[in-house]
Design a protein around this motif. Sequence first.
Motif, PDB file in Angstrom:
ATOM      1  N   PRO A  62      34.842  43.321  36.581  1.00  0.00           N
ATOM      2  CA  PRO A  62      34.853  43.422  35.117  1.00  0.00           C
ATOM      3  C   PRO A  62      35.821  44.482  34.591  1.00  0.00           C
ATOM      4  O   PRO A  62      36.145  44.489  33.415  1.00  0.00           O
ATOM      5  N   LEU A  63      36.259  45.427  35.486  1.00  0.00           N
ATOM      6  CA  LEU A  63      37.184  46.469  35.061  1.00  0.00           C
ATOM      7  C   LEU A  63      38.618  46.193  35.513  1.00  0.00           C
ATOM      8  O   LEU A  63      39.468  47.092  35.455  1.00  0.00           O
ATOM      9  N   GLU A  64      38.873  44.993  35.941  1.00  0.00           N
ATOM     10  CA  GLU A  64      40.218  44.653  36.388  1.00  0.00           C
ATOM     11  C   GLU A  64      41.212  44.823  35.235  1.00  0.00           C
ATOM     12  O   GLU A  64      41.012  44.309  34.140  1.00  0.00           O
ATOM     13  N   GLY A  65      42.286  45.550  35.495  1.00  0.00           N
ATOM     14  CA  GLY A  65      43.290  45.809  34.482  1.00  0.00           C
ATOM     15  C   GLY A  65      42.957  46.970  33.568  1.00  0.00           C
ATOM     16  O   GLY A  65      43.802  47.374  32.751  1.00  0.00           O
ATOM     17  N   LEU A  66      41.740  47.507  33.666  1.00  0.00           N
ATOM     18  CA  LEU A  66      41.339  48.624  32.809  1.00  0.00           C
ATOM     19  C   LEU A  66      41.131  49.914  33.603  1.00  0.00           C
ATOM     20  O   LEU A  66      41.377  51.014  33.083  1.00  0.00           O
ATOM     21  N   TRP A  67      40.658  49.796  34.838  1.00  0.00           N
ATOM     22  CA  TRP A  67      40.304  50.993  35.599  1.00  0.00           C
ATOM     23  C   TRP A  67      41.515  51.879  35.853  1.00  0.00           C
ATOM     24  O   TRP A  67      41.516  53.072  35.501  1.00  0.00           O
ATOM     25  N   GLU A  68      42.557  51.324  36.454  1.00  0.00           N
ATOM     26  CA  GLU A  68      43.712  52.139  36.808  1.00  0.00           C
ATOM     27  C   GLU A  68      44.550  52.529  35.598  1.00  0.00           C
ATOM     28  O   GLU A  68      45.108  53.621  35.561  1.00  0.00           O
ATOM     29  N   THR A  69      44.622  51.664  34.600  1.00  0.00           N
ATOM     30  CA  THR A  69      45.528  51.920  33.483  1.00  0.00           C
ATOM     31  C   THR A  69      44.884  52.692  32.337  1.00  0.00           C
ATOM     32  O   THR A  69      45.580  53.377  31.579  1.00  0.00           O
ATOM     33  N   VAL A  70      43.557  52.576  32.175  1.00  0.00           N
ATOM     34  CA  VAL A  70      42.902  53.201  31.024  1.00  0.00           C
ATOM     35  C   VAL A  70      41.884  54.263  31.454  1.00  0.00           C
ATOM     36  O   VAL A  70      41.942  55.414  31.022  1.00  0.00           O
ATOM     37  N   VAL A  71      40.973  53.897  32.339  1.00  0.00           N
ATOM     38  CA  VAL A  71      39.859  54.785  32.663  1.00  0.00           C
ATOM     39  C   VAL A  71      40.321  55.987  33.490  1.00  0.00           C
ATOM     40  O   VAL A  71      39.986  57.141  33.184  1.00  0.00           O
ATOM     41  N   ASP A  96      37.172  42.961  23.331  1.00  0.00           N
ATOM     42  CA  ASP A  96      36.992  41.650  23.940  1.00  0.00           C
ATOM     43  C   ASP A  96      36.644  41.730  25.417  1.00  0.00           C
ATOM     44  O   ASP A  96      36.173  40.747  26.003  1.00  0.00           O
ATOM     45  N   ARG A  97      36.844  42.902  26.052  1.00  0.00           N
ATOM     46  CA  ARG A  97      36.587  43.040  27.487  1.00  0.00           C
ATOM     47  C   ARG A  97      35.255  43.704  27.801  1.00  0.00           C
ATOM     48  O   ARG A  97      34.786  43.636  28.944  1.00  0.00           O
ATOM     49  N   VAL A  98      34.680  44.365  26.839  1.00  0.00           N
ATOM     50  CA  VAL A  98      33.456  45.149  27.096  1.00  0.00           C
ATOM     51  C   VAL A  98      32.230  44.281  26.873  1.00  0.00           C
ATOM     52  O   VAL A  98      32.038  43.700  25.807  1.00  0.00           O
ATOM     53  N   THR A  99      31.394  44.166  27.910  1.00  0.00           N
ATOM     54  CA  THR A  99      30.136  43.429  27.864  1.00  0.00           C
ATOM     55  C   THR A  99      29.016  44.348  28.353  1.00  0.00           C
ATOM     56  O   THR A  99      29.277  45.379  29.006  1.00  0.00           O
ATOM     57  N   PRO A 100      27.759  44.016  28.079  1.00  0.00           N
ATOM     58  CA  PRO A 100      26.662  44.869  28.569  1.00  0.00           C
ATOM     59  C   PRO A 100      26.659  45.050  30.082  1.00  0.00           C
ATOM     60  O   PRO A 100      26.217  46.080  30.589  1.00  0.00           O
ATOM     61  N   ALA A 101      27.167  44.051  30.831  1.00  0.00           N
ATOM     62  CA  ALA A 101      27.128  44.139  32.290  1.00  0.00           C
ATOM     63  C   ALA A 101      28.126  45.135  32.852  1.00  0.00           C
ATOM     64  O   ALA A 101      28.065  45.481  34.037  1.00  0.00           O
ATOM     65  N   ILE A 102      29.069  45.593  32.032  1.00  0.00           N
ATOM     66  CA  ILE A 102      30.120  46.473  32.535  1.00  0.00           C
ATOM     67  C   ILE A 102      29.631  47.914  32.728  1.00  0.00           C
ATOM     68  O   ILE A 102      30.234  48.668  33.483  1.00  0.00           O
ATOM     69  N   ARG A 103      28.534  48.277  32.086  1.00  0.00           N
ATOM     70  CA  ARG A 103      28.122  49.687  32.097  1.00  0.00           C
ATOM     71  C   ARG A 103      27.767  50.165  33.492  1.00  0.00           C
ATOM     72  O   ARG A 103      28.207  51.235  33.912  1.00  0.00           O
ATOM     73  N   ARG A 104      26.936  49.408  34.226  1.00  0.00           N
ATOM     74  CA  ARG A 104      26.536  49.850  35.559  1.00  0.00           C
ATOM     75  C   ARG A 104      27.737  49.972  36.491  1.00  0.00           C
ATOM     76  O   ARG A 104      27.831  50.888  37.299  1.00  0.00           O
ATOM     77  N   THR A 105      28.658  49.019  36.375  1.00  0.00           N
ATOM     78  CA  THR A 105      29.868  49.085  37.197  1.00  0.00           C
ATOM     79  C   THR A 105      30.682  50.324  36.854  1.00  0.00           C
ATOM     80  O   THR A 105      31.172  51.040  37.738  1.00  0.00           O
ATOM     81  N   LEU A 106      30.834  50.614  35.577  1.00  0.00           N
ATOM     82  CA  LEU A 106      31.588  51.786  35.152  1.00  0.00           C
ATOM     83  C   LEU A 106      30.927  53.075  35.643  1.00  0.00           C
ATOM     84  O   LEU A 106      31.611  53.992  36.120  1.00  0.00           O
ATOM     85  N   GLU A 107      29.606  53.171  35.512  1.00  0.00           N
ATOM     86  CA  GLU A 107      28.902  54.370  35.964  1.00  0.00           C
ATOM     87  C   GLU A 107      29.115  54.591  37.462  1.00  0.00           C
ATOM     88  O   GLU A 107      29.344  55.720  37.915  1.00  0.00           O
ATOM     89  N   ARG A 108      29.035  53.515  38.244  1.00  0.00           N
ATOM     90  CA  ARG A 108      29.214  53.640  39.691  1.00  0.00           C
ATOM     91  C   ARG A 108      30.640  54.053  40.034  1.00  0.00           C
ATOM     92  O   ARG A 108      30.866  54.907  40.888  1.00  0.00           O
TER      93      ARG A 108
END
Length: 509
Positions: A62-71, A96-108
């Motif tokens: 779910p963080l493809e394209g966002l982790w390395e470039t933004v986060v 358009d990319r943020v969904t409720p399921a992304i939070r746990r992945t982001l925290e980890r």
Amino acid sequence: MPGRHITDQQVRLYMNARLTRPQTNAAAMAGISVATGRRIERDPRPPSARKEARQYRTHVDPLEGLWETVVVPMLEAAPGLRPVTVLGELDRRHPDRVTPAIRRTLERRVRAWKGLHGPDREVMFPQTHSPGRMGISDFTYMGKLGVCVAGVPLDHRLYHFALVYSGFEHGEVVLGGESYTALATGLSQALTILGGTPHEHRSDSLTAAFRNLCIDDAQDLTRRFAALAAHYGMVPTRNNRGVAHENGAIESRHGHLKDRIAQALLLRGSSDFTCLDDYRTFVSGVIADHNRRHAGKIDIERAHLRALPPTPAATWDEASVRVTSSSGFSFRHAFYTVPSRLIGHRLHLHVHDERIEAFLGAALVVTLPRGRAPAKTAGRTTTHVVDYRHVIGSLRAEPGALAGLSYRDALWPRPAYRRAWDALSTVRSARDAGRTMVGLLALAHDQGVEADLAVALAAILDAGGLPGLADLRARFMPASATLPLVHVEMPGAGSYDRLLSATAMELAA
């Protein structure tokens, strides 16, 4: 079992059992089937050794394209960012990319990144404590326990002292805030019970604990506490302001002590106490039970404590006030009455946490309970600490002053007297009601029947009547007795001559 994967432990248990037992018994002991046992014997490797690392993803990142470039750039710029803050920023930039399921992945992912690339974190250093070295103290709020005294919720704190090595504890119920007098009194009581002093005493930063003081008062408070520690031969230390865990040896004990008190209240079956002294006794009993369980280590630590000083410490604040024509004085948003003979005199006060001792010169003239305004109105209202005995003489001469008296509601010694005033002032004029109430107070004072008179007043009011001063005087004042008539017969002057002659004959003989 069908549908369940076997574990490494089951494999080891099966293979160990097969050394001495048949295949059927070994399978039963491991909780597997005989067929599974045969497969294990063909390949005795545990299941964990057979698994091969998966080289592909089973879900879309779910963080493809966002982790390395933004986060990651955000974390590198501000490593202290929390995942929820990052998630909010991602939602703002890429809704358009943020969904409720992304939070746990982001925290980890953030947690793993901080473990690899984040800044060093603060380290807690465990300490080895020796007996007699350190005592610690602090205040803790007790209002959440729901304790009531005579049906009224008790908003209070507890001064809590402990020895780090042995776990000895002492607690003092504090009705006011975190004051120097409460700290000094509680510490002195604890050291007296111990019979000695530790080498070091640690507390919260005084300027942080008493943050409502101005700079000069805060510095004076620090000097006074340093003098108190020096009196007991202790080295005063404190944790850094805002870093509570540096005093963690007492912070953790706060929770344990409150849990023990809460459990004792449950066993008691009620958190309502008849008077404050009963509650103090209850708290002391809970702490004494704890100290009994640590009696062995406490005795060891007592042998390493320093001796107490020969004189007690000064644990009070001092102030000077002048008694006004109202037969009282004001001190810290409270008005206190004193005997009217002190009007115009300047009194020296010793201000304790729960009482005020007033001295005229070196003589103690009166001891008064400490008055405090309610917490939500402190500093905006005046509390009255009134004893009707101090002013009854003047009220007797001027009963009309009662109706408009500013501290009239604090004048009544018991609830029955307040009820009597309310009933009388409803049906009679303020002047007549005032005369009756002043007469009742004078009767209670002169005859020493305050409690009995209150019972009589309550009975009259409960029956729907109004108290009558004449009837109550007849009931509580002793009846005047008629003196008996005594007849005294004066002897004649000649009888003295006969008495002198008899005395002379006795002396001659």
